[in-house]
Scaffold this motif. Structure first.
Motif, PDB file in Angstrom:
ATOM      1  N   TYR A 185       0.832  -1.207   0.000  1.00 15.18           N
ATOM      2  CA  TYR A 185       0.000   0.000   0.000  1.00 15.18           C
ATOM      3  C   TYR A 185       0.870   1.261   0.000  1.00 15.18           C
ATOM      4  CZ  TYR A 185      -3.556  -3.149   2.093  1.00 15.18           C
ATOM      5  OH  TYR A 185      -4.428  -4.180   2.369  1.00 15.18           O
ATOM      6  N   TYR A 186       0.286   2.363  -0.451  1.00 21.17           N
ATOM      7  CA  TYR A 186       0.731   3.698  -0.069  1.00 21.17           C
ATOM      8  C   TYR A 186      -0.051   4.086   1.181  1.00 21.17           C
ATOM      9  CZ  TYR A 186       3.076   4.721  -4.544  1.00 21.17           C
ATOM     10  OH  TYR A 186       3.902   4.714  -5.625  1.00 21.17           O
ATOM     11  N   LYS A 187       0.653   4.675   2.160  1.00 26.60           N
ATOM     12  CA  LYS A 187      -0.015   5.177   3.360  1.00 26.60           C
ATOM     13  C   LYS A 187       0.300   6.665   3.484  1.00 26.60           C
ATOM     14  CE  LYS A 187      -0.749   4.346   8.278  1.00 26.60           C
ATOM     15  NZ  LYS A 187      -0.405   3.500   9.446  1.00 26.60           N
ATOM     16  N   TYR A 188      -0.704   7.501   3.323  1.00 24.09           N
ATOM     17  CA  TYR A 188      -0.506   8.949   3.265  1.00 24.09           C
ATOM     18  C   TYR A 188      -0.233   9.511   4.653  1.00 24.09           C
ATOM     19  CZ  TYR A 188      -1.603   9.028  -1.646  1.00 24.09           C
ATOM     20  OH  TYR A 188      -1.550   8.823  -3.001  1.00 24.09           O
ATOM     21  N   ASN A 189       0.759  10.427   4.701  1.00 23.99           N
ATOM     22  CA  ASN A 189       1.129  11.058   5.965  1.00 23.99           C
ATOM     23  C   ASN A 189       0.575  12.475   6.096  1.00 23.99           C
ATOM     24  OD1 ASN A 189       2.835  12.669   4.343  1.00 23.99           O
ATOM     25  ND2 ASN A 189       4.579  11.279   4.644  1.00 23.99           N
ATOM     26  N   GLN A 190      -0.263  12.871   5.141  1.00 22.31           N
ATOM     27  CA  GLN A 190      -0.885  14.195   5.153  1.00 22.31           C
ATOM     28  C   GLN A 190      -2.077  14.188   4.194  1.00 22.31           C
ATOM     29  OE1 GLN A 190       1.805  16.983   2.692  1.00 22.31           O
ATOM     30  NE2 GLN A 190       3.157  15.265   3.250  1.00 22.31           N
ATOM     31  N   ASP A 191      -2.931  15.158   4.336  1.00 26.77           N
ATOM     32  CA  ASP A 191      -4.055  15.280   3.400  1.00 26.77           C
ATOM     33  C   ASP A 191      -3.513  15.706   2.038  1.00 26.77           C
ATOM     34  OD1 ASP A 191      -5.738  14.654   5.473  1.00 26.77           O
ATOM     35  OD2 ASP A 191      -6.279  16.737   5.910  1.00 26.77           O
ATOM     36  N   TYR A 192      -3.956  15.003   0.975  1.00 26.90           N
ATOM     37  CA  TYR A 192      -3.455  15.302  -0.362  1.00 26.90           C
ATOM     38  C   TYR A 192      -4.509  14.889  -1.376  1.00 26.90           C
ATOM     39  CZ  TYR A 192      -0.593  14.975  -4.596  1.00 26.90           C
ATOM     40  OH  TYR A 192      -0.094  15.110  -5.866  1.00 26.90           O
ATOM     41  N   LYS A 193      -4.963  15.861  -2.172  1.00 29.50           N
ATOM     42  CA  LYS A 193      -6.006  15.626  -3.172  1.00 29.50           C
ATOM     43  C   LYS A 193      -7.206  14.960  -2.502  1.00 29.50           C
ATOM     44  CE  LYS A 193      -2.913  15.462  -7.196  1.00 29.50           C
ATOM     45  NZ  LYS A 193      -2.433  14.681  -8.352  1.00 29.50           N
TER      46      LYS A 193
END
Length: 738
Positions: free
Chosen positions: A384-392
């Motif tokens: 997975y990609y795990k996002y570390n901030q809000d993006y799109k």
């Protein structure tokens, strides 16, 4: 859901055991004949059955719920002559004590990986490099890469931010089969096994068989096989906790609980590891700078880490149940999760991995000599990609699935003795693999399957001459038929062992190599699969001479591994559509027509007395792309390991000290700066204190990288080692056994 069903079945079996229990009990002690010292961990078992146990800290053993009758019992302990005798078990309690005599023949430990059948190390017909628990403890490694590079000169690792790419004698991870207790490790991170799943604190020993082993193990085993055997206990109740801390908030823990109740046994383990990661340089190479000359790369300041912060967890469970003296069943499963976190100023996401595996099988003993085994294995690895901030459209903490890999296999094997010195193994295996990815495949799903049959003949023609001949026929969905024969010979000349091997290897392209495409992170490089790839085939030749006496061992091996159609990356033209999307470089898998790895391995070990042991090894590797007449990338030529060990016991306290060193030269990269060679030394101390009842306590402390070497090349460079410099560590191990 299936794993829960295994759990329920196992507990029902346990309940049934008590309903049908027999009343006969057999117990006693095992001592040495000279000195009458108790032998701790001696094996006591009934040949031709699944019934067996080991002695406790006082040399005591016990069997309960035995059926009355006549039995042949076997008692064995490393360094002592085995004892076999007939006994009569009556329907009451009885005691039988055993005394074992020291053996003048130093046969060493039993290994299984080379042939799939047990052999003493010294008399194994297929050469096997054994890394025992004493060496594992001496290195006291934080991870598997540190352990192997600290002990064996044949292994190397090309480190990167997503993991370490393992090599064995110049050939990479794709050609090395990794087994854990005989089960294949599956799932890759950036095209390489996630070796972080292996905790050194849980390793009992490691068996390494070099060269092609496709006749016995199928695809992947072109460079060799690494079988990691984990710790187990046959004690009634067993528990262990190992913990270790060091710099950069690096902390690892291993926990294990075992229960043995006659026919039923359970083994549960939990591992956890975490670190804040570290930088090696404050600068990185500006990959957006349009310059093909690596010597003029532009450097910019960065927060990027050579080793990123991570945390991982692994929980596993195994149940075993002996239905009868002939038939035994097992069921096991494990769950692994890992999160890798990038600084928010470097990437908007990190990586997350998830692996779920389960297995079940049965062993049926036809008689004292023959057996049939049936195994089913399933493994599902997700990335997975795990996002570390809000993006799109994504929120912080959200995971987005990139790929899902699944592998299932069924293996049926029949081992039978034609004569005392003639053993035959036949079997069949079915493997199915599935790759799923939204946006990284032409479709959403690709699959491949293989069916194979194999046979192996072990025969001792003369007292000092033995052969192993094997062959596997492979039928692959995409690549048709293949045969992979192997022939090994062992000739014993007094204290010398002379071995020779020829083996043919086969490896089909992986589904990723065929169909997978992706743009690496935020860089401008596009990586493409190639559906026109050919399967890889190899011819392996080796000869070795080994000298082993009670205190001294030495081996010298020469090998040559020719690989046809080796799969690698090449730079190709970027099409107009991709260029419009910002792609500056496109790399695609292709076949190198001819490649070769050849060299020598030298190993030595000497117990010089006074508690001191010295040893080490040297490996010379000449690995080449013969088609383009250049060296294979990421391979050095000279590797060496050195060690000095000291053991001393004072009454109830034991001290073990290990000084280990690793030396290797630069690794070659075509058109780019080589990775720097390095020289790393480590001091480890282990302390064993007096047992308190059923509890054992050990402590460890040491210095890693004594001379504080750091490869401070800019982030994005090829590294020889990611070691952060001199660090101190401490650890402890607590065991309970009863």
């Amino acid at each position: 859901m299936q794993f829960k069903n295994y759990l329920l079945i196992s507990f029902l079996m346990l309940f049934g055991q008590y309903l049908f229990a027999q009343s006969a009990t057999l117990s006693g002690t095992v001592h040495s004949k000279d000195g009458n010292n108790p032998l701790i961990g001696a094996n006591i078992y009934f040949p031709g059955t699944t019934i067996g146990t080991t002695t406790n800290g006082n040399g005591e053993y016990s069997f309960k719920n035995l059926k009355a009758g006549n039995y042949e019992i076997m008692v064995s302990y490393s360094g002592f002559k085995r004892k076999k005798q007939m006994i009569e078990v009556k329907e009451d309690s009885q005691t039988i004590d055993f005394q074992l005599q020291k053996s003048e023949r130093n046969l060493g430990e039993v290994v299984i990986t080379g042939t799939g059948t047990p052999h003493h190390l010294k008399s194994a017909p297929v050469q096997t490099e054994l890394i025992g628990k004493k060496l594992v403890k001496a290195v006291s490694a934080s991870d598997f890469t540190e352990l192997m590079s600290g002990i064996s000169p044949s292994f190397d690792f090309n480190p990167g931010s997503m993991g370490s790419f393992m090599q064995l004698n110049g050939l990479g991870n794709d050609y090395i089969l990794i087994l854990v207790d005989g089960k294949r490790m599956y799932g890759d991170v950036g095209g390489q096994n996630d070796l972080n799943r292996i905790n050194p604190d849980d390793i009992e020993k490691i068996e390494v068989v070099k060269g092609a082993a496709s006749s016995l193990y199928g695809s992947e085993a072109i460079a060799g096989v690494v079988n990691i055997i984990t710790k187990k206990s046959k004690r009634k109740v067993y528990a262990e906790n190992s913990s270790r801390i060091s710099k950069y908030s690096t902390w690892q823990q291993h926990n294990k609980i075992g229960i043995n109740l006659g026919r039923f046994s359970s083994l549960t383990s939990y591992d956890h590891k975490e670190s804040d990661g570290w930088q090696l340089s404050d600068y990185e190479i500006d990959e957006d700078y349009d310059n093909d000359d690596a010597s003029d790369d532009v450097l910019v300041e960065t927060d990027a880490k050579a080793v990123n912060a991570y945390t991982d967890h692994t929980i596993s469970q195994r149940f075993d149940y002996d239905i009868s003296k002939k038939l035994s069943l097992y069921a096991m499963g494990s769950k692994y999760e890992k999160d890798v976190s990038y600084p928010t100023t470097v990437k908007k996401y990190g990586y997350s991995y998830d692996d779920l595996s389960y297995s079940a099988g049965a062993k049926f003993l036809l008689n004292r000599r023959d057996k049939i085994t049936l195994d089913f294995n399933s493994d599902q690895f997700k990335y997975y990609y795990k996002y570390n901030q809000d993006y799109k459209d994504y929120t912080s903490g959200q995971k987005v699935l990139n790929t899902k890999q699944r592998r299932e296999d069924i293996n049926l094997k029949y081992i039978f003795k034609l004569k005392d010195a003639h053993l035959l193994t036949v079997g069949t295996e079915y493997v199915n693999e599935i790759l799923e990815s939204d946006g990284r495949l032409v479709g959403d799903k690709e699959d491949a399957n293989t069916i194979s049959v194999f046979a192996q003949d072990e025969i001792k023609l003369l007292e000092d001459l033995s052969f192993v001949a094997g062959v596997r026929y492979i039928k692959h969905k995409e690549f048709g038929d293949a045969f992979t024969p192997k022939l090994s010979a062992l000739y014993k000349l007094n204290d010398f062992n002379l071995r020779a091997t020829y083996a043919k290897g086969f490896k089909a392209p992986t589904l990723k190599e065929l169909y997978y495409h992706y743009q690496k992170g935020s860089t401008s490089t596009l990586y493409l699969g190639n559906p026109d790839l050919d399967p890889q085939k190899s011819n392996y030749y080796s000869f070795s001479a080994e000298y082993i006496v009670s205190k001294f061992s030495l081996s010298l091996s020469a090998y040559q591994n020719n690989v046809d159609d080796m799969i690698a990356y090449e730079t190709v033209d970027t099409n107009a559509e991709d260029a419009a999307d910002g792609v500056k470089k496109t790399r695609q898998h292709f076949n190198i027509e001819e490649a070769e790895s050849k060299g020598i391995d030298f190993l030595v070990n000497y117990r010089i007395g006074g508690g001191f042991t010295v040893g080490g090894g040297y490996s010379y590797v000449d690995a080449n792309d013969k088609t383009d007449d250049i060296r294979l990338e990421g391979v050095a030529q000279n590797y060496a390991n050195l060690r000095l060990l000291y053991d001393k016991k004072w009454n109830d306290y034991s001290l073990h000290v290990g000084l280990t060193g690793r030396i290797q030269d630069d690794k070659f990269y075509d058109g780019e700066p080589d990775a720097k060679g390095y020289n790393l030394w480590k001091l480890t101390t282990n302390h064993h204190f007096a047992n308190v009842g059923a509890f054992q306590l050990e402590a460890s402390a040491g210095i890693d990288n004594i001379f504080d070497y750091v490869d401070d090349s800019a982030y994005g460079s090829h590294y020889g080692t990611l070691n952060p410099g001199r660090t101190f560590f401490i650890g402890c191990n607590i065991k309970f056994a009863k």
